[in-house]
Design an enzyme around this catalytic site. Structure first.
Site, PDB file in Angstrom:
ATOM      1  N   HIS A 190       0.852  -1.187   0.000  1.00 44.33           N
ATOM      2  CA  HIS A 190       0.000   0.000   0.000  1.00 44.33           C
ATOM      3  C   HIS A 190       0.887   1.236   0.000  1.00 44.33           C
ATOM      4  O   HIS A 190       1.783   1.373   0.838  1.00 44.33           O
ATOM      5  CB  HIS A 190      -0.910   0.009   1.229  1.00 44.33           C
ATOM      6  CG  HIS A 190      -1.924   1.111   1.190  1.00 44.33           C
ATOM      7  ND1 HIS A 190      -3.121   0.986   0.517  1.00 44.33           N
ATOM      8  CD2 HIS A 190      -1.909   2.348   1.709  1.00 44.33           C
ATOM      9  CE1 HIS A 190      -3.800   2.108   0.640  1.00 44.33           C
ATOM     10  NE2 HIS A 190      -3.088   2.949   1.365  1.00 44.33           N
ATOM     11  N   ASP A 224     -11.584  -6.692   4.121  1.00 45.46           N
ATOM     12  CA  ASP A 224     -11.619  -5.271   4.493  1.00 45.46           C
ATOM     13  C   ASP A 224     -10.483  -4.559   3.784  1.00 45.46           C
ATOM     14  O   ASP A 224      -9.306  -4.792   4.070  1.00 45.46           O
ATOM     15  CB  ASP A 224     -11.467  -5.109   6.011  1.00 45.46           C
ATOM     16  CG  ASP A 224     -12.624  -5.721   6.773  1.00 45.46           C
ATOM     17  OD1 ASP A 224     -13.772  -5.563   6.310  1.00 45.46           O
ATOM     18  OD2 ASP A 224     -12.377  -6.365   7.809  1.00 45.46           O
ATOM     19  N   LEU A 225     -10.816  -3.683   2.861  1.00 47.06           N
ATOM     20  CA  LEU A 225      -9.833  -3.024   2.011  1.00 47.06           C
ATOM     21  C   LEU A 225      -8.762  -2.317   2.851  1.00 47.06           C
ATOM     22  O   LEU A 225      -9.071  -1.479   3.690  1.00 47.06           O
ATOM     23  CB  LEU A 225     -10.524  -2.008   1.094  1.00 47.06           C
ATOM     24  CG  LEU A 225      -9.627  -1.246   0.110  1.00 47.06           C
ATOM     25  CD1 LEU A 225      -8.979  -2.216  -0.878  1.00 47.06           C
ATOM     26  CD2 LEU A 225     -10.415  -0.172  -0.619  1.00 47.06           C
ATOM     27  N   ASP A 226      -7.493  -2.675   2.593  1.00 45.64           N
ATOM     28  CA  ASP A 226      -6.337  -2.055   3.246  1.00 45.64           C
ATOM     29  C   ASP A 226      -6.384  -2.152   4.769  1.00 45.64           C
ATOM     30  O   ASP A 226      -5.799  -1.327   5.475  1.00 45.64           O
ATOM     31  CB  ASP A 226      -6.199  -0.578   2.820  1.00 45.64           C
ATOM     32  CG  ASP A 226      -5.961  -0.434   1.329  1.00 45.64           C
ATOM     33  OD1 ASP A 226      -5.314  -1.326   0.753  1.00 45.64           O
ATOM     34  OD2 ASP A 226      -6.438   0.547   0.738  1.00 45.64           O
ATOM     35  N   GLU A 227      -7.069  -3.144   5.287  1.00 50.93           N
ATOM     36  CA  GLU A 227      -7.158  -3.332   6.734  1.00 50.93           C
ATOM     37  C   GLU A 227      -6.527  -4.653   7.178  1.00 50.93           C
ATOM     38  O   GLU A 227      -6.639  -5.037   8.339  1.00 50.93           O
ATOM     39  CB  GLU A 227      -8.623  -3.287   7.190  1.00 50.93           C
ATOM     40  CG  GLU A 227      -9.309  -1.947   6.959  1.00 50.93           C
ATOM     41  CD  GLU A 227      -8.797  -0.862   7.889  1.00 50.93           C
ATOM     42  OE1 GLU A 227      -8.234  -1.190   8.943  1.00 50.93           O
ATOM     43  OE2 GLU A 227      -8.946   0.320   7.543  1.00 50.93           O
TER      44      GLU A 227
END
Length: 294
Positions: A190, A224-227
């Site tokens: 990310h 969960d996006l980018d989690e």
């Protein structure tokens, strides 16, 4: 002498380390590196042990013999053979800095994996990939064909026998179903120091806020996006005199390094999932050595 790695996760209790050490000693094994962590917050215990089988006892025999010990302690465990390389599938879109960095590290032996192919939703890096004698899979993704594209991706994973999928700046969101199916087997880089500056143009957001540090985060992909659980992070210092374009250039260098370190930790069985986060042990001596020097 065989070099092997034992990984253990279980609820903390007295005697775990002694049981492991005694078993290895009784089976002619010498511990060369060991790391452990007792999470006082949730009562979980994590351990990674590198050892040599000095009397010719093979991995299969050690696994069979250790199973009763592990059962007694309620361990989630595995004995890994480092000579068996992970099969890695890379995915990329239109930003190639991480892809090129990983290909170079792989080429010189600094990333000891078998790259089984590269998937992209664009043709931008087809020539780069083919020039490395690797299969290139163009899987076009549109809002209309996304289910079919993901089905094709899973076919490629199955066909190549990929153990790990690496999103080397692959700019498509994976479905919940795919993330769940490959839980713990997809690593993403990310382009931000999570959890700050999420969403589009993180470097522009950081620039507008006048930050003094920018960074990158490598994590396992979840629904969960980018989690997902974070494996590796790093930062680079910037000043008021630098532009948003400078941030991008500096950020690319950090992204490439962070992603490579995260993959290195994963393939050497140094990453342990601990709820929504990870335990990451240091590399064993010689763990970073490459086949080609200089």
């Amino acid at each position: 002498m065989s070099e092997l790695v034992l990984t253990v996760t279980c609820h903390s209790r007295r005697g775990i380390v002694a049981a492991i050490a005694n078993f290895l000693a009784e089976n002619g094994c010498n511990i060369t590196d060991s790391a452990q962590f007792d999470d006082m917050a949730n009562g979980m215990f994590f351990m990674r042990v590198s050892f040599r089988s000095e009397q010719g006892v093979d991995a299969a025999t050690l696994r069979s013999g250790f199973a009763p010990v592990a059962d007694t302690m309620g361990m989630d465990w595995a004995i890994h053979d480092p000579s068996v390389r992970a099969r890695v599938l890379l995915m990329v879109s239109n930003f190639g800095h991480c892809l090129n960095d990983l290909l170079y590290r792989w080429q010189i032996g600094a990333l000891p994996v078998d790259i089984v192919g590269v998937v992209s939703n664009h043709m931008t890096y087809q020539k780069v990939v083919v020039n490395h004698d690797l299969p290139f899979h163009h899987v076009r993704v549109t809002p209309e064909n996304k289910p079919q594209a993901e089905a094709r991706l899973l076919e490629i994973v199955d066909e190549t026998g990929a153990d790990l999928v690496v999103l080397a700046r692959y700019m498509q969101v994976l479905s919940d179903a795919l993330c769940q199916k490959m839980s713990g087997r997809i690593i993403n880089i990310h382009h931000s120091f999570l959890p700050s500056f999420k969403g589009a143009n993180p470097y522009k957001q950081a620039f507008e806020r006048g930050v003094k540090l920018i960074g990158a985060t490598a994590h396992y992909v979840t629904a969960d996006l980018d989690e997902g659980p974070i494996i590796e992070q790093d930062t680079v210092r910037v000043t008021h005199a630098q532009s948003a374009a400078d941030y991008v250039t500096l950020g690319r260098d950090v992204e490439a390094q962070v992603l490579a370190r995260a993959i290195h930790a994963h393939i050497h069985h140094r990453v342990f999932l601990n709820g929504g986060k990870t335990v990451v042990f240091p590399a064993s001596p010689g763990g970073y050595a490459s086949e080609r020097m200089g």
